[in-house]
Design an enzyme around this catalytic site. Sequence first.
Site, mmCIF file in Angstrom:
data_model
loop_
_atom_site.group_PDB
_atom_site.id
_atom_site.type_symbol
_atom_site.label_atom_id
_atom_site.label_comp_id
_atom_site.label_asym_id
_atom_site.label_seq_id
_atom_site.Cartn_x
_atom_site.Cartn_y
_atom_site.Cartn_z
ATOM 1 N N PHE A 136 0.868 -1.171 0.000
ATOM 2 C CA PHE A 136 0.000 0.000 0.000
ATOM 3 C C PHE A 136 0.912 1.231 0.000
ATOM 4 O O PHE A 136 1.829 1.327 0.818
ATOM 5 C CB PHE A 136 -0.883 -0.026 1.251
ATOM 6 C CG PHE A 136 -1.986 0.973 1.227
ATOM 7 C CD1 PHE A 136 -3.208 0.663 0.657
ATOM 8 C CD2 PHE A 136 -1.807 2.242 1.756
ATOM 9 C CE1 PHE A 136 -4.241 1.594 0.630
ATOM 10 C CE2 PHE A 136 -2.825 3.181 1.722
ATOM 11 C CZ PHE A 136 -4.046 2.854 1.163
ATOM 12 N N ASP A 208 2.345 -4.994 8.682
ATOM 13 C CA ASP A 208 1.155 -4.179 8.535
ATOM 14 C C ASP A 208 -0.038 -5.128 8.421
ATOM 15 O O ASP A 208 -0.093 -5.954 7.502
ATOM 16 C CB ASP A 208 1.278 -3.289 7.287
ATOM 17 C CG ASP A 208 0.135 -2.301 7.174
ATOM 18 O OD1 ASP A 208 -0.991 -2.648 7.588
ATOM 19 O OD2 ASP A 208 0.356 -1.193 6.648
ATOM 20 N N TYR A 233 -10.688 0.845 10.612
ATOM 21 C CA TYR A 233 -11.917 1.215 9.893
ATOM 22 C C TYR A 233 -12.246 0.232 8.778
ATOM 23 O O TYR A 233 -13.232 0.389 8.089
ATOM 24 C CB TYR A 233 -11.827 2.650 9.338
ATOM 25 C CG TYR A 233 -10.586 2.945 8.519
ATOM 26 C CD1 TYR A 233 -10.479 2.534 7.199
ATOM 27 C CD2 TYR A 233 -9.523 3.649 9.073
ATOM 28 C CE1 TYR A 233 -9.348 2.816 6.451
ATOM 29 C CE2 TYR A 233 -8.386 3.939 8.353
ATOM 30 C CZ TYR A 233 -8.301 3.515 7.034
ATOM 31 O OH TYR A 233 -7.168 3.787 6.310
ATOM 32 N N LYS A 234 -11.404 -0.794 8.594
ATOM 33 C CA LYS A 234 -11.695 -1.806 7.569
ATOM 34 C C LYS A 234 -12.485 -2.958 8.216
ATOM 35 O O LYS A 234 -13.644 -2.778 8.548
ATOM 36 C CB LYS A 234 -10.389 -2.257 6.915
ATOM 37 C CG LYS A 234 -9.742 -1.108 6.110
ATOM 38 C CD LYS A 234 -8.373 -1.413 5.561
ATOM 39 C CE LYS A 234 -7.838 -0.178 4.821
ATOM 40 N NZ LYS A 234 -6.401 -0.262 4.536
ATOM 41 N N ARG A 382 -12.232 -4.816 -7.024
ATOM 42 C CA ARG A 382 -11.910 -5.419 -5.737
ATOM 43 C C ARG A 382 -13.196 -5.660 -4.941
ATOM 44 O O ARG A 382 -14.018 -4.757 -4.800
ATOM 45 C CB ARG A 382 -10.971 -4.477 -4.980
ATOM 46 C CG ARG A 382 -10.242 -5.121 -3.830
ATOM 47 C CD ARG A 382 -9.225 -4.159 -3.272
ATOM 48 N NE ARG A 382 -9.871 -3.013 -2.626
ATOM 49 C CZ ARG A 382 -9.356 -2.347 -1.595
ATOM 50 N NH1 ARG A 382 -8.164 -2.694 -1.123
ATOM 51 N NH2 ARG A 382 -9.982 -1.324 -1.060
HETATM 52 C C1 LIG Z 1 -5.658 0.913 4.399
HETATM 53 C C2 LIG Z 1 -4.173 0.814 4.538
HETATM 54 C C3 LIG Z 1 -3.443 1.875 5.066
HETATM 55 C C4 LIG Z 1 -4.136 3.170 5.413
HETATM 56 O O1 LIG Z 1 -3.349 4.060 6.097
HETATM 57 P P1 LIG Z 1 -4.024 5.353 6.778
HETATM 58 O O2 LIG Z 1 -2.933 6.052 7.427
HETATM 59 O O3 LIG Z 1 -5.082 4.849 7.714
HETATM 60 O O4 LIG Z 1 -4.675 6.156 5.697
HETATM 61 C C5 LIG Z 1 -2.080 1.715 5.227
HETATM 62 N N1 LIG Z 1 -1.470 0.573 4.873
HETATM 63 C C6 LIG Z 1 -2.152 -0.480 4.369
HETATM 64 C C7 LIG Z 1 -1.433 -1.725 4.007
HETATM 65 C C8 LIG Z 1 -3.521 -0.375 4.160
HETATM 66 O O5 LIG Z 1 -4.201 -1.394 3.635
#
Ligand SMILES: *Cc1c(COP(=O)(O)O)cnc(C)c1O
Length: 423
Positions: A136, A208, A233-234, A382
Amino acid sequence: MTTTTPDLITRDACVAADQSDPLASFRDRFRLPDGVIYLDGNSLGPLPKQALERARQVIESEWGRDLITSWNTNGWFDLPVRIGTKISRLIGGQAGACVATDTTSINVFKALGAALAVQAEDQPGRKVVISERDNFPTDLYMTEGMVEFLDHGYELKLVDDDSTLDDLLGDDVAVVLFTHVNYRTGRLWDLVGVTQQIHAAGALAIWDLCHSVGALEVAVSEAGADFAIGCTYKYLNGGPGSPAFIWVADRHLARARQPLSGWWGHAKPFDMAVSYAPADGIRRFLCGTQPITSLAMMEVGVDIALSADMALVREKSLALTSLFIGLVEQRLPDHPLTLITPRSHEERGSHVSLRHPDGFAVMKALIANGVLGDYREPEVLRFGITPLYLGYADVWDAVETLRRVLDENLWMAPEFQLREAVT
Ligand SMILES: *Cc1c(COP(=O)(O)O)cnc(C)c1O
């Protein structure tokens, strides 16, 4: 797609599977609009009904009536650690080593800063951070920021199609930052095996868990991970922008120092001392004043996840993602769809991704027809599979809508070609 699943799957079979689903009762704990099949809970989970109640309480009574006394009387001050301890159970960490705070992006920075500081003491020559080209982006951006900020010869190297982790893991590597489930493809790393591989090379492992926590069983302590971060939030349904978490292995906690040394991480924040002295334990990974209303609502989502048997969640997730893949192959064999999610259960998280050359417009048309998934570059449709509020018939109906959107070329309508700020 070429391979087909042998048995033809009927909608009746899906309805029957829903009737014997041990997790079926969880659906009622969420507010889900009529006429929508929500396949984007891996991006923003829906509203737990109880969160509305909790929001009213924290706003009306705690903020509205009790005002500043709430820091003590309503447990606000301890909230990040209290929720962190709950999240720790979800990821198989020990109590007191996890705190709910900040965003995942910020927690990447803190975990990386702490891990690099540990390594700088123990093995000062190691200057490489490894991550994944397909990670990400924010994880990579934050790492870039850290490397530039430190300005001590650190370097980011990326695992990709041309170089494996094994290729890159030399004696110059300080830290590996990997994401357990890939946000685009849904590919799942072997947490235990990869952590062992990283340790064997003398590096530290930061995981992560954004797309794992609440979706599958995670055991960070057992895997020997060094640090873990993730968002709520996921799959934890914590609400838009709800605080993330950071977990630190016991063996690092006493000496781990994170770079964002704000007053909330101070040993005695209300002494108002001139110099920073980190709190004992995980509190030192806090920075500033926490978003209490958001934390309070998020705790409801965490509690729901804790009340579900994660083994059952995982079992149903695999059943639903397999069903999705099987139905796409049976019912849409003649469309240019390519499955980019691994078929093997050991390598699959909880979403299914399909490439389609006109993926963006196809997703827009799907959403207009009541199936909410999302689109990720390049060309990726997705579909998030969330066993707490999705059933087998939902998956059947979603694939049927996808079939209609493709068979009837609904996606070709001009209104589906336009891009907005968030995709
Ligand atoms: C959703 C996600 C994020 C989101 O980061 P935020 O700081 O909450 O915007 C970061 N890393 C991964 C791998 C994600 O899937």
